[in-house]
Design a protein around this motif. Structure first.
Motif, PDB file in Angstrom:
ATOM      1  N   PHE A   1       1.019  -1.316   0.028  1.00 34.69           N
ATOM      2  CA  PHE A   1      -0.092   0.208  -0.087  1.00 34.69           C
ATOM      3  C   PHE A   1       0.880   1.385  -0.055  1.00 34.69           C
TER       4      PHE A   1
ATOM      5  N   VAL B   1     -10.400   3.313  -0.370  1.00 35.01           N
ATOM      6  CA  VAL B   1      -9.112   3.335  -0.834  1.00 35.01           C
ATOM      7  C   VAL B   1      -8.725   2.139  -0.674  1.00 35.01           C
TER       8      VAL B   1
ATOM      9  N   THR C   1      -9.112   0.915   3.160  1.00 33.00           N
ATOM     10  CA  THR C   1      -9.548   1.825   4.094  1.00 33.00           C
ATOM     11  C   THR C   1     -10.812   2.630   3.723  1.00 33.00           C
ATOM     12  N   TYR C   2     -11.766   2.386   4.551  1.00 33.36           N
ATOM     13  CA  TYR C   2     -13.134   3.005   4.294  1.00 33.36           C
ATOM     14  C   TYR C   2     -13.150   4.824   4.779  1.00 33.36           C
ATOM     15  N   TYR C   3     -13.771   5.492   4.029  1.00 29.46           N
ATOM     16  CA  TYR C   3     -14.164   6.918   4.397  1.00 29.46           C
ATOM     17  C   TYR C   3     -15.513   7.022   4.660  1.00 29.46           C
TER      18      TYR C   3
ATOM     19  N   ASP D   1     -16.863   7.959   7.903  1.00 26.80           N
ATOM     20  CA  ASP D   1     -17.681   8.779   8.996  1.00 26.80           C
ATOM     21  C   ASP D   1     -18.233   9.837   8.525  1.00 26.80           C
TER      22      ASP D   1
ATOM     23  N   VAL E   1      -3.858   4.225   4.963  1.00 27.74           N
ATOM     24  CA  VAL E   1      -3.557   5.526   4.776  1.00 27.74           C
ATOM     25  C   VAL E   1      -2.561   6.154   5.604  1.00 27.74           C
TER      26      VAL E   1
ATOM     27  N   ARG F   1      -9.581   8.453  11.394  1.00 17.38           N
ATOM     28  CA  ARG F   1      -9.196   8.012  10.216  1.00 17.38           C
ATOM     29  C   ARG F   1      -8.070   9.388   9.705  1.00 17.38           C
ATOM     30  N   SER F   2      -7.034   8.676   9.225  1.00 19.22           N
ATOM     31  CA  SER F   2      -6.008   9.580   8.267  1.00 19.22           C
ATOM     32  C   SER F   2      -7.042  10.377   7.230  1.00 19.22           C
ATOM     33  N   SER F   3      -6.664  11.620   7.338  1.00 16.09           N
ATOM     34  CA  SER F   3      -7.396  12.529   6.289  1.00 16.09           C
ATOM     35  C   SER F   3      -7.059  12.213   4.906  1.00 16.09           C
ATOM     36  N   ALA F   4      -7.903  12.473   4.004  1.00 17.06           N
ATOM     37  CA  ALA F   4      -7.708  12.351   2.595  1.00 17.06           C
ATOM     38  C   ALA F   4      -8.356  13.582   1.725  1.00 17.06           C
TER      39      ALA F   4
END
Lengths: 339, 339, 339, 339
Positions: free
Chosen positions: A26, A95, A107-109, A111, B65, B90-93
């Motif tokens: 990754f 991602v 990795t889920y976004y 939130d 991430v 969560r890590s930012s994106a």
């Protein structure tokens, strides 16, 4: 009177960002392809490409990613006008790294994501009663208001003669407690007609004080769930659903059908292919099964179509964007046997 | 005694996903390049590549991430061990379209993000007193606990002889009310020595009942903020900071320095280049300025280095990954003039 | 032109439920008297009863408790029409045991409370520029949107010639980190003219990496904060405020006034009384001081009025409901000395 | 082997602050009596006072109110050691006005409350399998993690031979959507053996797209819910429960029992009393019914005991604190008839 839609799918959607550097760790990924994803959205695309008429009940934010998702689906011919925009909430994103054969770090976004904001009013504004099938996914039950809205949709569907299909869609990191998944899904089954899931997912639905989820790989590949799947299947079929499609990977799938004489077991053989990316294959399967059922096919033939769809997508890079058309299926079948 | 670090940068970090399809509408993007970004993280990379010794105080989630972000920075030679992992966050994106010359549609994934979880304890565990400069960004003040931690860091730095640099970093959609940005930043200035910002950002710091932010383009390019920037600059310099670097785009930059005799204005000419992607150019500028100051350069020479760094990055695709080395600068300068 | 209000107080309000079983352990309380409370609300009542014209900028929920609070204040003659109702938020409540002389166990009901929802728009709709004084409290800075709204109000007041009074109001359990209280309050002082606080509260404003708050008793009586209060006072007076009223309990109070020649210290002796319930005594003091200042009294005389108000309330059961009128003051003074 | 507890009750608890000024408008209330309340807590007290052995699975905060609640229950003889403290969460509170015969304005303090934080682990640590009955309330299903924990408890109870009793406990303002109450409760019924509710509550469980809740009075007295209660009862009894106790106010109660031959209806006459405060009467009823059933009484006799308990409490000021003992019942019965 004929219904306008073969299937209305309800639940999550996302922009799926899949590593172009297949096999890379990754941290070494240089670029990601941009696809559309999310279990019910994928299934909608899969069924639509096979020739079904589909509508999508998801939700996106007021953002460019929402445009991206809805634009893709609309271009596919899916009816998206029932999918609301949710101000103050973000369109979902995923991602994903791809390290075949079995490592797909994810990795889920999600939130504060838009699709979990679906409400009972959104359900009432959608054409459930004008669809032959309603497809919901287990993730739709993880948080409110989506949880009660999805349950409401199932009840509403059954009351209006729409067949309810549940894709188990076990995503443990979307739940505050993996055992909450089990107990919640069990309480949902009374409003479900047909269940689709892998063996791990079927076991996950049985989780209580005894079962153990092996979550070590949950963000890397599928979650492993211990349990006796045969017992689990019969338990599920005692709680409401009349049919269960057991996805068995390379081995194909098995359809369990409640009949007055007991439970019929129908095996549909798989198609041998090399795994490239397992993500989306299960949704392709669901699209194939629903398309077959919506067009009056036998359990076996629908399952074989599902198997073919899954086999094709497992060799592809992404989810929704790679769903096969019926022409693709015919070509694939020609090489691998018959439905 | 010499300090270990030239600069410690504190605040946000992200995976930056930038459209590879330059010029395409967002909905038509096929793939995204994967970079690292976030104002303080970019500045850290910029300064490190120029030869400064930098440390980074950001936070990432327990996710792939986060690995991606920290791995990149570590490989750059930045000290990342003070950047904690935040469980449950969560890590930012960032997902970005690129339509030069002036349209850069942007979707932030910062709900429940890790870097806003930086605490006073994280600050106390970091080597602020062992760095010559502390760089903070305006976005670090948008939400708690990062807000009070960043303020605490500024106070702590000044008490220990570390010079505090504020990059205004005005991101209106990260604030519940754009006027809250203004009033909060003004309350921060007493703990700041040097301010860096564009004219819109300097005006944004003055926002009160009268100013108006034009946010129409805020998710598409820079936010426009009306106001008299010259009045704003002198107001800022009356509230604590002794130096303000005004970024003027193609026109270069102007340094405003408080002296006993009044405010000196030093103009540093820009370098003519064609804009490809403005994102990150301001951070490159900041990296150049801080590197120059940390090495005893004059205000003018530091600003010119900043201008050169910004000019180079504005012709590139991404942020952190495209920061120039001193060799790049020398080559660029050779073509365009002199520092 | 004369201003309509002597003072506008901004911030929290509550129903205060105070044990009728004085001396009983909390678990043995049988009934609670229902009063109105909350630092700025108490101060409004105190000043109004002394003869000042006051307006209140708090917020309550759409609930019966909100009716209770606003009805009481309106009946007192306070202008409450600028205090909004906040849908989806609850009017604050406090439940208090009373075990004199020094144990007052306290439970705040302030999760998702209405008064912390005050916004910049609420501030702009209020008559700050038509009041001689604006009173804010430290708790108003603990969370957004109240934090930036209160800061905005202070700036706005100073710009419009309204004198800003800060009651430190240190409530550690309303902050995610007690050190965040210190650093936040210090950043606020530039917009404050007059500060009121106990010695513990003044020390709390100085909290950084060195100070230690002894919070053991924070829910039982006042929080103890170590520190050199004399150093703290002079530090505060170097950060913006020109006057600081130091509340010294039984010893009365001391006014510290910045003058061109240095800081004047004016002692105002206390009134000897027996402590019954310390809650609200500080707010009574603030009401007395502001009333005195608004009517042109000397620092000493205003502080003595404050001392008298505080001494009376410390012998009473509750807060707002027991604030003395000028007639009460004259009667009390007659017994205890003179202003 | 005999089980240690006759009943384990699970769910909410609170300090109940009830106006001492009976008949006064809320804004005119001068003091409140301090009682303990919350449906499952009340029921626990009711059953314990009648002679049952009870345990309570609620949760309170780390605050004085939590001490108050647990201390009262422990003094009653209820086993409270399974009720955890939840750090960062507040013990619930209720503030109530009393304007007989039908106006009881109510403000809940349940934002971020402790009892909704009950988890599956709390359930597994409790002695469900060692109790004859498990009593849960509808409010326990309104939010996570209590929702899945309560559902888990019901399943667990049934698997271990513990009879599950559901008190519908319809509190519309505790739900984000009143229709979510209906659809959620219906999904719960498969794990319930015995249901208790008023006619409005039974109708509320049927709420879907057609029913209408009249919520106008929901914070003032009971919510009114339209619907055909007889149809609703039979629907409920088709979804899992074998028995339903229909609370009919002054008319007493009716027990509906599923038998092989159909549904038996057993009427238990009410006791004529003058209404003073309806709050808690339903919980008294539940305590009586469960005590009767746990001791092998007939449906009719258990319902009559419930009626008597409810009739006594409806003439009292509060809830838990006024539950009758068997001696009280005998005295009351002596005046009003027979069980």
């Amino acid at each position: 009177m004929a219904r306008t839609y073969d299937v209305l799918t309800m639940g999550r959607s996302s922009i799926d960002l899949y590593a172009n550097d297949v096999g890379a760790a990754f941290v070494d990924i240089k670029s990601f392809a941009a696809y559309v994803g999310g279990c019910p959205t994928n299934i909608s695309v899969a069924a639509q490409r096979l020739g079904s008429r589909t509508a999508l009940l998801t939700a996106v934010g007021i953002d460019q990613v929402g445009d991206f998702i809805l634009n893709f689906c609309t271009n596919e011919g899916i009816e998206t006008r029932y999918s609301p925009r949710k101000a103050g909430h973000r369109s979902s994103a995923v991602v994903l790294g791809i390290e075949p054969p079995n490592k797909f770090p994810l990795t889920y976004y999600r939130d504060n994501c838009a699709d979990i904001e679906l409400t009972i009013d959104d359900v009432l504004a959608s054409p459930i009663a004008d669809a032959q099938y309603l497809l919901v996914s287990g993730t739709g039950f993880c948080k409110e208001p989506s949880r009660s809205a999805t349950l409401f949709a199932c009840e509403y569907a059954q009351r209006h003669g729409t067949t309810v299909v549940l894709d188990i869609d076990f995503r443990p990191d979307q739940w505050h407690d993996a055992r909450a998944f089990g107990v919640t899904l069990r309480s949902v089954l009374r409003t479900v007609d047909i269940v689709l899931g892998t063996e791990d997912e079927i076991n996950a639905m049985m989780m209580g004080e005894d079962n153990t989820v092996t979550l070590t790989h949950s963000q890397v590949s599928d979650a492993r769930v211990s349990g006796d799947v045969d017992v689990a299947i019969d338990t599920v079929l005692g709680m409401g659903p009349q049919v269960l499609f057991q996805k068995r990977g390379a081995a194909g799938s098995r359809v369990h059908v409640v009949t007055p004489a007991g439970i019929d077991r129908i095996d549909a053989a798989g198609f041998p292919v090399e795994v490239y990316n397992i993500l989306g294959a299960g949704d392709a399967y669901a699209g194939g099964v629903i398309h077959g059922l919506a067009h009056g096919w036998s359990w076996h033939r629908a399952a074989r179509l599902g198997n073919a769809c899954g086999a094709i997508v497992v060799t592809k890079h992404g989810c929704a964007n790679f769903m096969p058309t019926m022409t693709d299926i015919e070509h694939f079948i020609g090489m691998h046997g018959d439905l």
